[in-house]
Each structure stands twice: as C-alpha cells, then as structure tokens.
Design a protein around this motif. Structure first.
Motif, PDB file in Angstrom:
ATOM      1  N   LEU A 100     -29.439 -10.168  72.679  1.00  0.00           N
ATOM      2  CA  LEU A 100     -29.428  -9.597  74.020  1.00  0.00           C
ATOM      3  C   LEU A 100     -28.916 -10.598  75.045  1.00  0.00           C
ATOM      4  O   LEU A 100     -28.341 -10.198  76.064  1.00  0.00           O
ATOM      5  CB  LEU A 100     -30.823  -9.098  74.385  1.00  0.00           C
ATOM      6  CG  LEU A 100     -31.324  -7.949  73.516  1.00  0.00           C
ATOM      7  CD1 LEU A 100     -32.765  -7.602  73.856  1.00  0.00           C
ATOM      8  CD2 LEU A 100     -30.435  -6.736  73.652  1.00  0.00           C
TER       9      LEU A 100
ATOM     10  N   VAL B 144     -25.213 -10.154  75.085  1.00  0.00           N
ATOM     11  CA  VAL B 144     -24.859  -8.938  75.837  1.00  0.00           C
ATOM     12  C   VAL B 144     -24.971  -9.190  77.337  1.00  0.00           C
ATOM     13  O   VAL B 144     -24.080  -8.810  78.108  1.00  0.00           O
ATOM     14  CB  VAL B 144     -25.753  -7.753  75.404  1.00  0.00           C
ATOM     15  CG1 VAL B 144     -25.533  -6.550  76.294  1.00  0.00           C
ATOM     16  CG2 VAL B 144     -25.503  -7.399  73.951  1.00  0.00           C
TER      17      VAL B 144
ATOM     18  N   ALA C  46     -21.753  -9.093  79.849  1.00  0.00           N
ATOM     19  CA  ALA C  46     -21.765  -8.112  80.932  1.00  0.00           C
ATOM     20  C   ALA C  46     -21.733  -8.815  82.290  1.00  0.00           C
ATOM     21  O   ALA C  46     -21.030  -8.366  83.215  1.00  0.00           O
ATOM     22  CB  ALA C  46     -22.996  -7.215  80.832  1.00  0.00           C
TER      23      ALA C  46
ATOM     24  N   TRP D 234     -37.912  -8.474  73.729  1.00  0.00           N
ATOM     25  CA  TRP D 234     -36.967  -7.403  73.432  1.00  0.00           C
ATOM     26  C   TRP D 234     -36.970  -6.341  74.526  1.00  0.00           C
ATOM     27  O   TRP D 234     -35.915  -5.838  74.907  1.00  0.00           O
ATOM     28  CB  TRP D 234     -37.292  -6.768  72.083  1.00  0.00           C
ATOM     29  CG  TRP D 234     -36.716  -7.523  70.935  1.00  0.00           C
ATOM     30  CD1 TRP D 234     -37.360  -8.425  70.153  1.00  0.00           C
ATOM     31  CD2 TRP D 234     -35.362  -7.476  70.462  1.00  0.00           C
ATOM     32  NE1 TRP D 234     -36.495  -8.924  69.212  1.00  0.00           N
ATOM     33  CE2 TRP D 234     -35.266  -8.362  69.375  1.00  0.00           C
ATOM     34  CE3 TRP D 234     -34.242  -6.763  70.851  1.00  0.00           C
ATOM     35  CZ2 TRP D 234     -34.086  -8.558  68.675  1.00  0.00           C
ATOM     36  CZ3 TRP D 234     -33.061  -6.956  70.151  1.00  0.00           C
ATOM     37  CH2 TRP D 234     -32.988  -7.835  69.081  1.00  0.00           C
TER      38      TRP D 234
ATOM     39  N   GLY E  82     -33.838  -6.236  76.811  1.00  0.00           N
ATOM     40  CA  GLY E  82     -33.115  -4.991  76.533  1.00  0.00           C
ATOM     41  C   GLY E  82     -32.930  -4.157  77.787  1.00  0.00           C
ATOM     42  O   GLY E  82     -31.857  -3.583  78.013  1.00  0.00           O
ATOM     43  N   ALA E  83     -33.967  -4.091  78.630  1.00  0.00           N
ATOM     44  CA  ALA E  83     -33.843  -3.346  79.888  1.00  0.00           C
ATOM     45  C   ALA E  83     -32.818  -4.003  80.801  1.00  0.00           C
ATOM     46  O   ALA E  83     -31.995  -3.311  81.431  1.00  0.00           O
ATOM     47  CB  ALA E  83     -35.200  -3.265  80.577  1.00  0.00           C
TER      48      ALA E  83
ATOM     49  N   ALA F 219     -30.279  -5.818  79.832  1.00  0.00           N
ATOM     50  CA  ALA F 219     -28.971  -5.597  79.224  1.00  0.00           C
ATOM     51  C   ALA F 219     -28.475  -4.179  79.502  1.00  0.00           C
ATOM     52  O   ALA F 219     -27.286  -3.977  79.818  1.00  0.00           O
ATOM     53  CB  ALA F 219     -29.033  -5.850  77.720  1.00  0.00           C
ATOM     54  N   ILE F 220     -29.351  -3.200  79.418  1.00  0.00           N
ATOM     55  CA  ILE F 220     -28.960  -1.826  79.715  1.00  0.00           C
ATOM     56  C   ILE F 220     -28.521  -1.698  81.164  1.00  0.00           C
ATOM     57  O   ILE F 220     -27.513  -1.042  81.475  1.00  0.00           O
ATOM     58  CB  ILE F 220     -30.107  -0.849  79.384  1.00  0.00           C
ATOM     59  CG1 ILE F 220     -30.272  -0.734  77.872  1.00  0.00           C
ATOM     60  CG2 ILE F 220     -29.874   0.525  79.993  1.00  0.00           C
ATOM     61  CD1 ILE F 220     -31.509   0.007  77.435  1.00  0.00           C
ATOM     62  N   LEU F 221     -29.256  -2.333  82.078  1.00  0.00           N
ATOM     63  CA  LEU F 221     -28.891  -2.278  83.489  1.00  0.00           C
ATOM     64  C   LEU F 221     -27.540  -2.943  83.755  1.00  0.00           C
ATOM     65  O   LEU F 221     -26.702  -2.386  84.477  1.00  0.00           O
ATOM     66  CB  LEU F 221     -29.969  -2.946  84.344  1.00  0.00           C
ATOM     67  CG  LEU F 221     -31.239  -2.158  84.552  1.00  0.00           C
ATOM     68  CD1 LEU F 221     -32.267  -2.999  85.306  1.00  0.00           C
ATOM     69  CD2 LEU F 221     -30.945  -0.886  85.327  1.00  0.00           C
TER      70      LEU F 221
ATOM     71  N   VAL G 237     -25.040  -3.590  81.565  1.00  0.00           N
ATOM     72  CA  VAL G 237     -23.955  -2.852  80.914  1.00  0.00           C
ATOM     73  C   VAL G 237     -23.686  -1.556  81.658  1.00  0.00           C
ATOM     74  O   VAL G 237     -22.527  -1.148  81.838  1.00  0.00           O
ATOM     75  CB  VAL G 237     -24.267  -2.612  79.426  1.00  0.00           C
ATOM     76  CG1 VAL G 237     -23.295  -1.651  78.797  1.00  0.00           C
ATOM     77  CG2 VAL G 237     -24.264  -3.917  78.668  1.00  0.00           C
ATOM     78  N   GLY G 238     -24.734  -0.905  82.139  1.00  0.00           N
ATOM     79  CA  GLY G 238     -24.550   0.302  82.951  1.00  0.00           C
ATOM     80  C   GLY G 238     -23.838  -0.002  84.238  1.00  0.00           C
ATOM     81  O   GLY G 238     -22.969   0.765  84.682  1.00  0.00           O
TER      82      GLY G 238
END
Length: 95
Positions: A22, A25, A29, A75, A79-80, A82-84, A86-87
C-alpha cells in the motif's frame, strides 16, 4: 516463574506487507497528483521531481506502518488512504 514478554509482536509481517504494497500505491498516486498539480514547473523538472518523490514517500509509509497497533489497522488505514488517493488521481485525470 513467569514467562518473559516478547517485545516483538507477531503481526510484523502484516505491517510490513501493508507498508510495502500500500505504500507503493500511495507513493505512485501521490507522484501522479504532484505531476498533475505542479503545472507551473517545467515539464522535465516536474517529471524528475515526481520520480524522485516516490522512494522517500514509500519508505516513509513503510517505516510508519510499524506504528500501527496491529497489522489489520495498518491495512485498514493505509488501504483507505490508498483508495482516497487513487480516487483523487482518477478524478483529476478525468476532468
């Protein structure tokens, strides 16, 4: 006799993998967002800065992953994040 308490937790593998995967990522990003928003800098300088930005961010996230209380929390939070990121990168590239 009491058993000595080990100072090394058992979830260091989960924390390490969260930081490695992560963290990469997040670093990529973040580098992509830097390239998008640093439009005032020359093209070649901007790309070089973005390239050299990846490793310190990645290693910072990897090192910071050991401060989480457990591997699951590492994680979850990474992970949160990374999602933010990448979004956010996907949304600025679509605009």
């Amino acid at each position: 006799m009491t058993k000595p308490i080990s100072s090394i937790r058992r979830d260091w593998v989960a924390k390490t993998l969260a930081g490695l995967l992560l963290g990469l990522v997040l670093a990529l990003a973040g580098s992509g967002l830097f390239v998008h928003f640093a439009s005032g800098i020359g093209s070649s300088v901007r790309v070089q800065l973005a390239m050299w930005l990846v490793m310190p961010v990645w290693l910072g996230v990897l090192g910071g992953s050991y401060f989480f209380h457990s591997g699951a929390r590492a994680w979850l939070w990474l992970g949160a994040a990374a999602i933010l990121l990448v979004g956010a990168l996907a949304s600025v590239r679509l605009l």
